[in-house]
Design a protein around this motif. Structure first.
Motif, PDB file in Angstrom:
ATOM      1  N   LYS A 609       0.866  -1.181   0.000  1.00 33.26           N
ATOM      2  CA  LYS A 609       0.000   0.000   0.000  1.00 33.26           C
ATOM      3  C   LYS A 609       0.901   1.228   0.000  1.00 33.26           C
ATOM      4  CE  LYS A 609      -3.965  -2.056   2.352  1.00 33.26           C
ATOM      5  NZ  LYS A 609      -4.896  -1.971   3.503  1.00 33.26           N
ATOM      6  N   ILE A 610       0.780   2.053  -1.040  1.00 31.88           N
ATOM      7  CA  ILE A 610       1.707   3.160  -1.231  1.00 31.88           C
ATOM      8  C   ILE A 610       0.924   4.442  -1.486  1.00 31.88           C
ATOM      9  CG2 ILE A 610       3.646   4.032  -2.607  1.00 31.88           C
ATOM     10  CD1 ILE A 610       4.127   1.080  -3.401  1.00 31.88           C
ATOM     11  N   ALA A 611       1.217   5.474  -0.713  1.00 29.80           N
ATOM     12  CA  ALA A 611       0.628   6.802  -0.901  1.00 29.80           C
ATOM     13  C   ALA A 611       1.674   7.687  -1.579  1.00 29.80           C
ATOM     14  CB  ALA A 611       0.196   7.395   0.425  1.00 29.80           C
ATOM     15  N   MET A 612       1.303   8.307  -2.677  1.00 30.24           N
ATOM     16  CA  MET A 612       2.221   9.162  -3.431  1.00 30.24           C
ATOM     17  C   MET A 612       1.418  10.299  -4.050  1.00 30.24           C
ATOM     18  SD  MET A 612       2.881   6.584  -6.668  1.00 30.24           S
ATOM     19  CE  MET A 612       2.295   5.005  -6.065  1.00 30.24           C
ATOM     20  N   THR A 613       2.055  11.086  -4.905  1.00 26.51           N
ATOM     21  CA  THR A 613       1.350  12.105  -5.678  1.00 26.51           C
ATOM     22  C   THR A 613       1.567  11.851  -7.160  1.00 26.51           C
ATOM     23  OG1 THR A 613       3.228  13.632  -5.688  1.00 26.51           O
ATOM     24  CG2 THR A 613       1.646  13.852  -3.876  1.00 26.51           C
ATOM     25  N   SER A 614       0.626  12.315  -7.958  1.00 26.63           N
ATOM     26  CA  SER A 614       0.723  12.135  -9.408  1.00 26.63           C
ATOM     27  C   SER A 614       1.401  13.344 -10.047  1.00 26.63           C
ATOM     28  CB  SER A 614      -0.675  11.942 -10.001  1.00 26.63           C
ATOM     29  OG  SER A 614      -1.479  13.079  -9.729  1.00 26.63           O
ATOM     30  N   SER A 615       2.516  13.788  -9.468  1.00 25.92           N
ATOM     31  CA  SER A 615       3.215  14.971  -9.977  1.00 25.92           C
ATOM     32  C   SER A 615       3.914  14.700 -11.306  1.00 25.92           C
ATOM     33  CB  SER A 615       4.232  15.457  -8.949  1.00 25.92           C
ATOM     34  OG  SER A 615       5.122  14.410  -8.610  1.00 25.92           O
ATOM     35  N   ALA A 616       4.215  13.425 -11.571  1.00 31.90           N
ATOM     36  CA  ALA A 616       4.882  13.015 -12.809  1.00 31.90           C
ATOM     37  C   ALA A 616       4.499  11.565 -13.062  1.00 31.90           C
ATOM     38  CB  ALA A 616       6.397  13.173 -12.671  1.00 31.90           C
ATOM     39  N   ASP A 617       4.996  10.985 -14.145  1.00 38.63           N
ATOM     40  CA  ASP A 617       4.767   9.566 -14.378  1.00 38.63           C
ATOM     41  C   ASP A 617       5.374   8.771 -13.222  1.00 38.63           C
ATOM     42  OD1 ASP A 617       3.683  10.334 -16.772  1.00 38.63           O
ATOM     43  OD2 ASP A 617       5.316   9.583 -18.022  1.00 38.63           O
ATOM     44  N   ARG A 618       4.650   7.774 -12.709  1.00 41.47           N
ATOM     45  CA  ARG A 618       5.136   6.947 -11.615  1.00 41.47           C
ATOM     46  C   ARG A 618       5.155   5.489 -12.067  1.00 41.47           C
ATOM     47  NH1 ARG A 618       5.069  10.245  -7.066  1.00 41.47           N
ATOM     48  NH2 ARG A 618       6.858   8.918  -6.528  1.00 41.47           N
ATOM     49  N   GLU A 619       6.225   4.786 -11.727  1.00 39.80           N
ATOM     50  CA  GLU A 619       6.356   3.383 -12.127  1.00 39.80           C
ATOM     51  C   GLU A 619       6.598   2.523 -10.894  1.00 39.80           C
ATOM     52  OE1 GLU A 619       8.382   0.698 -15.643  1.00 39.80           O
ATOM     53  OE2 GLU A 619       9.181   2.692 -15.209  1.00 39.80           O
ATOM     54  N   LEU A 620       5.720   1.552 -10.713  1.00 41.67           N
ATOM     55  CA  LEU A 620       5.752   0.661  -9.558  1.00 41.67           C
ATOM     56  C   LEU A 620       6.085  -0.750 -10.041  1.00 41.67           C
ATOM     57  CD1 LEU A 620       5.077   0.653  -6.458  1.00 41.67           C
ATOM     58  CD2 LEU A 620       2.769  -0.052  -7.123  1.00 41.67           C
ATOM     59  N   VAL A 621       7.031  -1.408  -9.370  1.00 43.77           N
ATOM     60  CA  VAL A 621       7.418  -2.781  -9.726  1.00 43.77           C
ATOM     61  C   VAL A 621       7.350  -3.637  -8.472  1.00 43.77           C
ATOM     62  CG1 VAL A 621       9.198  -4.286 -10.677  1.00 43.77           C
ATOM     63  CG2 VAL A 621       8.950  -1.956 -11.559  1.00 43.77           C
ATOM     64  N   VAL A 622       6.562  -4.715  -8.540  1.00 42.57           N
ATOM     65  CA  VAL A 622       6.427  -5.648  -7.423  1.00 42.57           C
ATOM     66  C   VAL A 622       6.933  -7.011  -7.884  1.00 42.57           C
ATOM     67  CG1 VAL A 622       4.845  -6.792  -5.819  1.00 42.57           C
ATOM     68  CG2 VAL A 622       4.431  -4.413  -6.513  1.00 42.57           C
ATOM     69  N   ARG A 623       7.907  -7.556  -7.148  1.00 45.25           N
ATOM     70  CA  ARG A 623       8.410  -8.906  -7.431  1.00 45.25           C
ATOM     71  C   ARG A 623       7.957  -9.822  -6.300  1.00 45.25           C
ATOM     72  NH1 ARG A 623      12.585  -5.495  -9.265  1.00 45.25           N
ATOM     73  NH2 ARG A 623      12.939  -5.742 -11.513  1.00 45.25           N
ATOM     74  N   TYR A 624       7.415 -10.973  -6.688  1.00 40.57           N
ATOM     75  CA  TYR A 624       6.864 -11.878  -5.676  1.00 40.57           C
ATOM     76  C   TYR A 624       7.027 -13.329  -6.132  1.00 40.57           C
ATOM     77  CZ  TYR A 624       2.769 -11.947  -8.820  1.00 40.57           C
ATOM     78  OH  TYR A 624       1.941 -12.069  -9.905  1.00 40.57           O
ATOM     79  N   GLU A 625       6.950 -14.223  -5.174  1.00 42.60           N
ATOM     80  CA  GLU A 625       7.038 -15.658  -5.444  1.00 42.60           C
ATOM     81  C   GLU A 625       5.744 -16.327  -5.051  1.00 42.60           C
ATOM     82  OE1 GLU A 625      10.459 -17.206  -3.491  1.00 42.60           O
ATOM     83  OE2 GLU A 625      11.877 -16.317  -4.919  1.00 42.60           O
ATOM     84  N   LEU A 626       5.394 -17.357  -5.816  1.00 46.69           N
ATOM     85  CA  LEU A 626       4.132 -18.050  -5.588  1.00 46.69           C
ATOM     86  C   LEU A 626       4.376 -19.550  -5.596  1.00 46.69           C
ATOM     87  CD1 LEU A 626       1.063 -17.670  -5.277  1.00 46.69           C
ATOM     88  CD2 LEU A 626       0.887 -17.801  -7.762  1.00 46.69           C
TER      89      LEU A 626
END
Length: 626
Positions: A609-626
């Motif tokens: 859960k991430i709170a940020m602002t849309s001041s510019a392009d934002r890129e989120l990367v989540v790495r996980y194992e299943l």
């Protein structure tokens, strides 16, 4: 025999550790150089540069010493034939060589910053002229950096990471991350040089169509085009400039064409233009700025105007940013001084109120634009660094946009992140696009928040719920302003917002709701390589509403490897101001998060859960194992 072998191994390991320990110390000095220069940026003081140079030279000596030990020590040369130990020694030699080249790169960078300091100290020449001279002056250093990077890359490719152990393996991991950043910096210089030389007329004289975007009346490409101008550059100087009324262009086109009609996009026609033709002022219907720029040029050409080499667009936020650096501007003839705090409202208050009837309704805006453009190019030397940093920020936030007709230069504009294009990249994507279609300036007071909830399933499909919360804040703003001004620019206070959600082309829309009530989408199309879901949202003064899009995106996550990866790019619309943006991601049952990064930076504790602002392009990367 066994005792001798153990002793030999221990001595060899100790000598290798000594060399490694020296390299760690030298690396620390280079990191210190990087930190100090990053902190002061382009405005690094002579004292900071001197200290950085001392640290880089010291690191260079240490890396040379470590490399000499690794190359000349007999025990290490013999141990190089041992399978596992030999891999460690070979990697250490490569790292020592890489460290030496890295020290040289640091020294080249320091020399380039000294050149910048020397040029800013000279009194002759404008910012534009000096910018061209600077990129030429540091070309030898940048060529040297490129050669050293090639040598570093060659050494790095010779390191087989399968066989090296900690702490050398950790050293290599850190090297890889920093090497990418340095290569990106050199690429940015190359692209920047191409753009500067072309746009500012160092290659040849150039003319650009300049668009004054009114982002208090937002359109997908940045805002209503209130004024336009043509600026001609030669050798870094503005040799000609003029600003005109958009109405003049429109009526010139209609007279020339005999009343030509161009069919507008559907929502623009339904809610704003109705029987009017699509035209220059509202040409930027696409959130992809290159598309909007070409459409503006199409209407510009229809009016029989002289050809130009591209388009520069700036909105009110861009104007505010420039004045924050340049300082206040006294607008000749009006007895008004504008600054970063009042410029937007001063311009809005004077729309349709020229000093002379023949001046046109945007005469004051044209005067401010002309003064600001001129002051930017002739700014005092002590403002150059701050101005360069502000221009970079405004392009990143899409309040200043550039389009160049030359395809190769436009490629460089895109690589620099100055093009404002809709990006096509692997993974998930979202852009909320807004248009004000009630002829008012209510984007000055409308507040919005974005709440995006994403649930990933085992197959990699992303199930989305995006809520856009709006509040029309006119009731808070109006009491402190002139009643007639409020009436003139806000009309009846009804905000007519047309919202489009751009998502991956394979996305499936499930529902659109307003305040929990299903309303459906008005339009579902493909544009700019994305699926686009559209809906009109009326918002009276003082009211609020929540517009919710529910949709799914198949194959949003890459689940083909043991470590799965989910990438999300949230793009910012040109012209729109920053808003709160909350993203919450739910992984499939039984999944364990490995890492979470935002804009290339790994986040501590891997939050979902991430709170940020849309001041510019934002890129989120989540790495996980299943």
């Amino acid at each position: 025999m066994l005792v001798a072998l153990v002793a030999y191994t221990v001595v060899t390991a100790v000598r290798l550790w000594v060399a490694y320990d020296e390299m760690v110390e030298a690396r620390g000095r280079l990191l210190s150089v990087e930190a100090s220069l990053r902190q002061e940026g382009l405005d690094a003081s002579p004292a900071t540069l001197a200290e950085a140079e001392s640290q880089a030279l010291s690191a260079q000596v240490t890396f040379r010493s470590a490399r000499g030990m690794l190359d000349s020590e007999p025990l290490l040369r013999v141990a190089g034939w041992a399978p596992l130990l030999g891999s460690q020694i070979s990697a250490a030699r490569a790292i020592a060589g890489i460290g030496y080249e890295g020290s040289e790169i640091s020294l080249d960078g320091i020399a380039a910053l000294r050149t910048l300091n020397a040029m800013t100290a000279e009194e002759d020449g404008t910012l534009g002229e000096k910018l061209g001279l600077f990129v030429e002056a540091i070309e030898p250093q940048m060529e040297a950096v490129e050669h050293r990077l090639a040598a570093i890359r060659l050494r790095r490719e010779g390191i087989d990471t399968r066989w090296i152990l900690p702490p050398l393996s950790n050293f290599v991991e850190q090297l890889d991350a920093r090497l990418v950043r340095v290569e990106e910096s050199v690429d940015r210089y190359r692209h920047g040089r191409a753009v500067v030389n072309h746009v500012l007329g160092f290659d040849q004289r150039t003319s650009y169509l300049m668009l004054g975007l009114d982002n208090t009346e937002l359109l997908p490409g940045g805002g209503l085009i209130g004024i336009y101008g043509v600026i001609t550059f030669e050798d870094g100087r503005i040799v000609e400039r003029s600003f005109s009324e958009v109405d003049e262009l429109y009526y010139g086109w209609q007279a020339r064409s005999g009343g030509e009609y161009v069919e507008p996009p559907g929502p623009l026609k339904r809610y704003l233009l109705r029987d009017w033709t699509w035209n220059f002022a509202v040409s930027n219907w696409s959130p992809d700025f290159p598309i909007s720029a070409r459409q503006a040029l199409s209407f510009y050409d229809r009016a029989g105007a002289d050809p130009v080499d591209g388009v520069i667009a700036v909105d009110f936020a861009g104007l505010e940013g420039l004045l924050a650096v340049l300082g206040s501007v006294e607008v000749e003839g009006y007895g008004v001084t504008v600054d970063s705090q009042n410029v937007t409202e001063e311009i809005l208050a004077r729309i349709g109120k020229p000093l002379r009837a023949e001046d046109g309704k945007h005469a004051f805006a044209r005067a401010v634009a002309a003064e600001t453009v001129e002051n930017t190019l002739v700014a005092d030397q002590d403002k150059w660094v701050a101005l360069a940093e502000m221009l970079d920020r405004l392009t990143e936030e899409k309040h200043l946009l550039l389009y160049v007709n030359d395809h190769e230069v436009q490629d460089s504009v895109r690589e620099l992140g100055w093009a404002g294009q809709v990006r096509v990249e692997p993974g998930d994507y979202v852009m909320a696009v807004e248009a004000s279609l009630n002829s008012s300036k209510l984007n000055l007071v409308v507040e919005r928040e974005l709440d995006l909830q994403i649930e990933l399933d085992e197959a990699g499909t992303a199930h989305h719920q995006l809520i856009l919360r709006y509040r029309n804040g006119l009731d808070d703003w109006a009491p402190s302003h002139d009643v007639q001004l409020v009436r003139d620019i806000m009309l009846d206070g009804l905000y007519g917002g047309y919202l489009r959600l751009l998502v991956p082309p394979q996305a499936e829309l499930l529902e659109v709701a307003v305040d929990g009530r299903p309303v459906g989408a008005e339009e579902i199309i493909q544009e700019a390589g994305k699926a686009s879901f559209g809906r009109y949202l009326p918002l009276p003064s003082g009211s609020q509403a929540a517009l919710m899009f529910t949709y799914s995106v198949p194959a949003a996550a890459n689940v083909s490897r043991a470590t799965h990866e989910y990438r999300l790019l949230v793009q910012k619309q040109p012209g729109i101001r920053a808003a709160p943006l909350d993203v919450a991601i739910t992984l499939p049952p039984g999944a364990g998060v490995e890492s979470v990064s935002l804009d290339g930076q790994v986040l501590p504790d891997a939050p979902l859960k991430i709170a940020m602002t849309s001041s510019a392009d934002r890129e989120l990367v989540v790495r996980y194992e299943l």
